[in-house]
Design a protein around this motif. Structure first.
Motif, PDB file in Angstrom:
ATOM      1  N   THR A   1       0.841  -1.194   0.000  1.00  0.00           N
ATOM      2  CA  THR A   1       0.000   0.000   0.000  1.00  0.00           C
ATOM      3  C   THR A   1       0.877   1.245   0.000  1.00  0.00           C
TER       4      THR A   1
ATOM      5  N   GLY B   1      -1.706  -1.464   7.265  1.00  0.00           N
ATOM      6  CA  GLY B   1      -2.468  -2.684   7.077  1.00  0.00           C
ATOM      7  C   GLY B   1      -1.850  -3.879   7.775  1.00  0.00           C
TER       8      GLY B   1
ATOM      9  N   THR C   1     -10.293 -10.184  -2.503  1.00  0.00           N
ATOM     10  CA  THR C   1     -10.209  -8.820  -2.985  1.00  0.00           C
ATOM     11  C   THR C   1      -8.996  -8.702  -3.880  1.00  0.00           C
TER      12      THR C   1
ATOM     13  N   LEU D   1      -5.919  -6.273  -5.297  1.00  0.00           N
ATOM     14  CA  LEU D   1      -5.097  -5.130  -4.931  1.00  0.00           C
ATOM     15  C   LEU D   1      -4.211  -4.764  -6.110  1.00  0.00           C
TER      16      LEU D   1
ATOM     17  N   GLY E   1      -2.169  -0.342  -4.510  1.00  0.00           N
ATOM     18  CA  GLY E   1      -2.510   0.002  -3.133  1.00  0.00           C
ATOM     19  C   GLY E   1      -2.592   1.493  -2.879  1.00  0.00           C
TER      20      GLY E   1
ATOM     21  N   ASN F   1      -5.267   3.451  -3.499  1.00  0.00           N
ATOM     22  CA  ASN F   1      -6.619   3.937  -3.266  1.00  0.00           C
ATOM     23  C   ASN F   1      -7.331   3.085  -2.210  1.00  0.00           C
ATOM     24  N   VAL F   2      -6.533   2.547  -1.277  1.00  0.00           N
ATOM     25  CA  VAL F   2      -7.112   1.659  -0.273  1.00  0.00           C
ATOM     26  C   VAL F   2      -6.577   1.966   1.123  1.00  0.00           C
TER      27      VAL F   2
ATOM     28  N   ILE G   1      -6.212  -0.365   4.535  1.00  0.00           N
ATOM     29  CA  ILE G   1      -6.340  -1.720   5.048  1.00  0.00           C
ATOM     30  C   ILE G   1      -6.205  -1.683   6.564  1.00  0.00           C
TER      31      ILE G   1
ATOM     32  N   GLY H   1      -7.331  -0.131 -11.358  1.00  0.00           N
ATOM     33  CA  GLY H   1      -7.856   0.713 -10.280  1.00  0.00           C
ATOM     34  C   GLY H   1      -8.403   2.037 -10.788  1.00  0.00           C
TER      35      GLY H   1
END
Length: 117
Positions: A13, A18, A45, A47, A50, A52-53, A55, A115
């Motif tokens: 990420t 995370g 899920t 990925l 990373g 736009n996430v 965790i 993404g």
């Protein structure tokens, strides 16, 4: 496709946060990605980079599929076939080098094509 267990997600990420993925695999080809998506493990899920996430520190209970299916193929009539795991900055640089423009406004996004869509 190699299935790994209890993998830290921090390196995957952009914010470096995370917990652990209960199960993790990295798909580098279309067939590996399809195999991972058809896995009986649930939940799952996908990925990209990373970017736009967020965790949770408690991780992800299920399968995390790291999409690294990266390719850029130039077709006729100014068309480009791009893998969903291709980074946007790489795609933009490559298309500009091939005298194709229009994606430059997305240059600040550190994500992947999948993404961004």
């Amino acid at each position: 496709m190699e299935l790994l267990k209890d993998i830290p997600l921090v390196p995957y990420t952009t914010l470096k946060i995370g917990g652990l993925a209960q199960y993790f695999c990295q798909a580098t080809t279309k067939n590996e990605l399809l195999a991972a998506l058809n896995s009986p493990l649930k939940p799952k899920t996908i990925l990209g980079n990373g970017s736009n996430v967020l965790i949770s520190d408690s991780g992800f209970h299920g399968l995390v599929i790291k999409n690294s299916v990266s390719k850029i193929n130039y077709l006729d009539n100014y068309q480009v076939l791009v893998g969903t795991g291709t980074s946007l900055p790489l795609l933009i640089t490559d298309t500009v080098n091939h005298h194709l423009t229009g994606l430059e406004e997305f240059a600040h996004i550190p994500g992947t094509v999948g993404g961004a869509v």
